[in-house]
Design a protein around this motif. Structure first.
Motif, PDB file in Angstrom:
ATOM      1  N   LEU A 243       0.817  -1.218   0.000  1.00  0.00           N
ATOM      2  CA  LEU A 243       0.000   0.000   0.000  1.00  0.00           C
ATOM      3  C   LEU A 243       0.852   1.269   0.000  1.00  0.00           C
ATOM      4  O   LEU A 243       0.614   2.173  -0.825  1.00  0.00           O
ATOM      5  CB  LEU A 243      -0.963  -0.013   1.192  1.00  0.00           C
ATOM      6  CG  LEU A 243      -1.863   1.221   1.323  1.00  0.00           C
ATOM      7  CD1 LEU A 243      -2.721   1.403   0.079  1.00  0.00           C
ATOM      8  CD2 LEU A 243      -2.746   1.106   2.569  1.00  0.00           C
ATOM      9  N   PRO A 244       1.858   1.402   0.882  1.00  0.00           N
ATOM     10  CA  PRO A 244       2.704   2.606   0.809  1.00  0.00           C
ATOM     11  C   PRO A 244       3.397   2.763  -0.540  1.00  0.00           C
ATOM     12  O   PRO A 244       3.534   3.888  -1.045  1.00  0.00           O
ATOM     13  CB  PRO A 244       3.723   2.388   1.933  1.00  0.00           C
ATOM     14  CG  PRO A 244       3.070   1.441   2.878  1.00  0.00           C
ATOM     15  CD  PRO A 244       2.240   0.540   2.025  1.00  0.00           C
ATOM     16  N   LEU A 245       3.822   1.633  -1.130  1.00  0.00           N
ATOM     17  CA  LEU A 245       4.470   1.705  -2.443  1.00  0.00           C
ATOM     18  C   LEU A 245       3.482   2.184  -3.497  1.00  0.00           C
ATOM     19  O   LEU A 245       3.819   3.029  -4.339  1.00  0.00           O
ATOM     20  CB  LEU A 245       5.036   0.341  -2.812  1.00  0.00           C
ATOM     21  CG  LEU A 245       5.705   0.239  -4.190  1.00  0.00           C
ATOM     22  CD1 LEU A 245       6.862   1.222  -4.303  1.00  0.00           C
ATOM     23  CD2 LEU A 245       6.190  -1.191  -4.442  1.00  0.00           C
ATOM     24  N   ALA A 246       2.262   1.660  -3.459  1.00  0.00           N
ATOM     25  CA  ALA A 246       1.252   2.061  -4.432  1.00  0.00           C
ATOM     26  C   ALA A 246       0.966   3.560  -4.343  1.00  0.00           C
ATOM     27  O   ALA A 246       0.886   4.258  -5.364  1.00  0.00           O
ATOM     28  CB  ALA A 246      -0.031   1.261  -4.221  1.00  0.00           C
ATOM     29  N   GLU A 257       4.954  16.411  -5.486  1.00  0.00           N
ATOM     30  CA  GLU A 257       6.351  16.574  -5.079  1.00  0.00           C
ATOM     31  C   GLU A 257       6.737  15.630  -3.946  1.00  0.00           C
ATOM     32  O   GLU A 257       7.890  15.227  -3.825  1.00  0.00           O
ATOM     33  CB  GLU A 257       6.600  18.025  -4.653  1.00  0.00           C
ATOM     34  CG  GLU A 257       6.503  19.017  -5.814  1.00  0.00           C
ATOM     35  CD  GLU A 257       6.807  20.435  -5.373  1.00  0.00           C
ATOM     36  OE1 GLU A 257       7.067  20.638  -4.164  1.00  0.00           O
ATOM     37  OE2 GLU A 257       6.790  21.346  -6.225  1.00  0.00           O
ATOM     38  N   GLY A 258       5.799  15.269  -3.093  1.00  0.00           N
ATOM     39  CA  GLY A 258       6.109  14.384  -1.989  1.00  0.00           C
ATOM     40  C   GLY A 258       6.250  12.933  -2.395  1.00  0.00           C
ATOM     41  O   GLY A 258       6.772  12.110  -1.626  1.00  0.00           O
ATOM     42  N   GLN A 264      11.762   7.284  -2.041  1.00  0.00           N
ATOM     43  CA  GLN A 264      13.122   7.164  -1.513  1.00  0.00           C
ATOM     44  C   GLN A 264      13.109   6.618  -0.087  1.00  0.00           C
ATOM     45  O   GLN A 264      13.969   5.817   0.292  1.00  0.00           O
ATOM     46  CB  GLN A 264      13.813   8.521  -1.567  1.00  0.00           C
ATOM     47  CG  GLN A 264      14.098   9.004  -2.979  1.00  0.00           C
ATOM     48  CD  GLN A 264      14.642  10.421  -3.032  1.00  0.00           C
ATOM     49  OE1 GLN A 264      14.442  11.210  -2.107  1.00  0.00           O
ATOM     50  NE2 GLN A 264      15.331  10.763  -4.107  1.00  0.00           N
ATOM     51  N   ALA A 265      12.115   7.019   0.715  1.00  0.00           N
ATOM     52  CA  ALA A 265      12.014   6.518   2.079  1.00  0.00           C
ATOM     53  C   ALA A 265      11.732   5.027   2.088  1.00  0.00           C
ATOM     54  O   ALA A 265      12.261   4.284   2.933  1.00  0.00           O
ATOM     55  CB  ALA A 265      10.912   7.262   2.830  1.00  0.00           C
ATOM     56  N   LEU A 266      10.933   4.553   1.148  1.00  0.00           N
ATOM     57  CA  LEU A 266      10.628   3.125   1.067  1.00  0.00           C
ATOM     58  C   LEU A 266      11.861   2.322   0.676  1.00  0.00           C
ATOM     59  O   LEU A 266      12.025   1.171   1.103  1.00  0.00           O
ATOM     60  CB  LEU A 266       9.501   2.889   0.055  1.00  0.00           C
ATOM     61  CG  LEU A 266       8.102   3.320   0.509  1.00  0.00           C
ATOM     62  CD1 LEU A 266       7.140   3.275  -0.663  1.00  0.00           C
ATOM     63  CD2 LEU A 266       7.605   2.435   1.630  1.00  0.00           C
ATOM     64  N   ARG A 267      12.714   2.894  -0.149  1.00  0.00           N
ATOM     65  CA  ARG A 267      13.937   2.201  -0.555  1.00  0.00           C
ATOM     66  C   ARG A 267      14.910   2.060   0.592  1.00  0.00           C
ATOM     67  O   ARG A 267      15.713   1.126   0.616  1.00  0.00           O
ATOM     68  CB  ARG A 267      14.608   2.953  -1.703  1.00  0.00           C
ATOM     69  CG  ARG A 267      13.871   2.910  -3.020  1.00  0.00           C
ATOM     70  CD  ARG A 267      14.653   3.629  -4.100  1.00  0.00           C
ATOM     71  NE  ARG A 267      15.940   3.002  -4.323  1.00  0.00           N
ATOM     72  CZ  ARG A 267      16.879   3.491  -5.136  1.00  0.00           C
ATOM     73  NH1 ARG A 267      16.654   4.624  -5.772  1.00  0.00           N
ATOM     74  NH2 ARG A 267      18.012   2.876  -5.312  1.00  0.00           N
TER      75      ARG A 267
END
Length: 269
Positions: A243-246, A257-258, A264-267
């Motif tokens: 879900l966060p990735l989607a 912009e966010g 990047q935070a997910l990576r």
């Protein structure tokens, strides 16, 4: 458990490997392959080598994955080629950035890939690998030819075929290749009416296509959020990863912009 009790059951090993792949569990993939090792019979060894090669590649050991695929090919000798071994070698060479070598190998084998003899997924996936290699080498016209003449020629309703088509188009889209809108739309129009929340890859690639064609995305993301909440106990990765990735993918592709920061935070670092 099936593989532990019957290590020569390579069908169970393959199915278990696919389940691990869907969860992003590379360690589980490799453990399953190792467990099957003690029971793999000589006549089944090419298939086993394909399972182990893929697990090694997913674990990041690309040289060992290549060696395992080639070992399986040697065990066949003059016998019929094994498409899963070719698939394993394609992965191993790709991640070693040996694209030209992989193109030569897959092109040489492609004459034996028959739509009537391979599962629609494997048939289109092998061609997807070849098309992807052409993309990496800047041969966009050849990649589009593969899409038009092979990937999207038949089996439009097969979700695995749709995944391969979406996957190639997305790789081209992030490179700003023109002329993709109608192709994305054709695949979207063939998708099931219901979103496949149990199949995250299809959902994520479908979301990319929706963004590219400027179609509505709310139904997919809201449905995914509800599915993630319902599956929290047995499939927490839907809520913590998918879900966060989607949402990050959607925001990035739609120009928020966010979105890039969330990606990047997910990576991670």
């Amino acid at each position: 458990k099936v593989v532990e009790q019957s290590p020569s059951d390579l069908f169970a090993a393959k199915r278990g490997q696919f389940a691990c792949l869907m969860r992003g569990d590379a360690e589980g993939m490799l453990a399953l392959a190792r467990a099957a090792d003690s029971g793999a019979k000589a006549e089944l060894s090419p298939y086993y080598h394909g399972i182990l090669s893929f697990a090694l590649e997913q674990s990041g050991d690309y040289a060992a994955a290549e060696a395992e695929a080639r070992r399986g090919m040697l065990s066949i000798g003059d016998g019929a080629p094994d498409a899963w071994l070719q698939h394993g070698l394609a992965h191993a060479l790709y991640f070693q950035a040996r694209h030209a070598e992989a193109i030569d190998a897959l092109t040489a084998w492609s004459g034996a890939w028959q739509r009537t003899q391979l599962h629609p997924f494997l048939f289109t996936h092998l061609w997807w690998h070849l098309a992807l290699l052409h993309v990496e080498e800047g041969n966009v016209d050849e990649a589009l030819r593969v899409f038009d003449e092979i990937l999207w020629a038949e089996d439009h309703g097969d979700i695995e075929v749709q995944i391969n088509c979406f996957g190639l188009l997305t790789r081209l889209a992030v490179r700003n290749v023109p002329g993709l809108h109608s192709r994305f739309s054709a695949v979207l129009d063939a998708c099931p009416a219901e979103y496949l929340h149990a199949y995250p890859l299809h959902n994520l690639l479908r979301l990319c296509a929706l963004c590219h064609t400027k179609r509505e995305t709310q139904a997919l993301t809201q449905g995914l959020a509800a599915a993630a909440e319902a599956a929290r106990a047995h499939s927490p990765h839907l809520e913590t990863i998918v879900l966060p990735l989607a949402l990050a993918v959607r925001d990035t592709l739609l120009g928020d912009e966010g979105g890039v920061a969330r990606m990047q935070a997910l990576r991670g670092p």
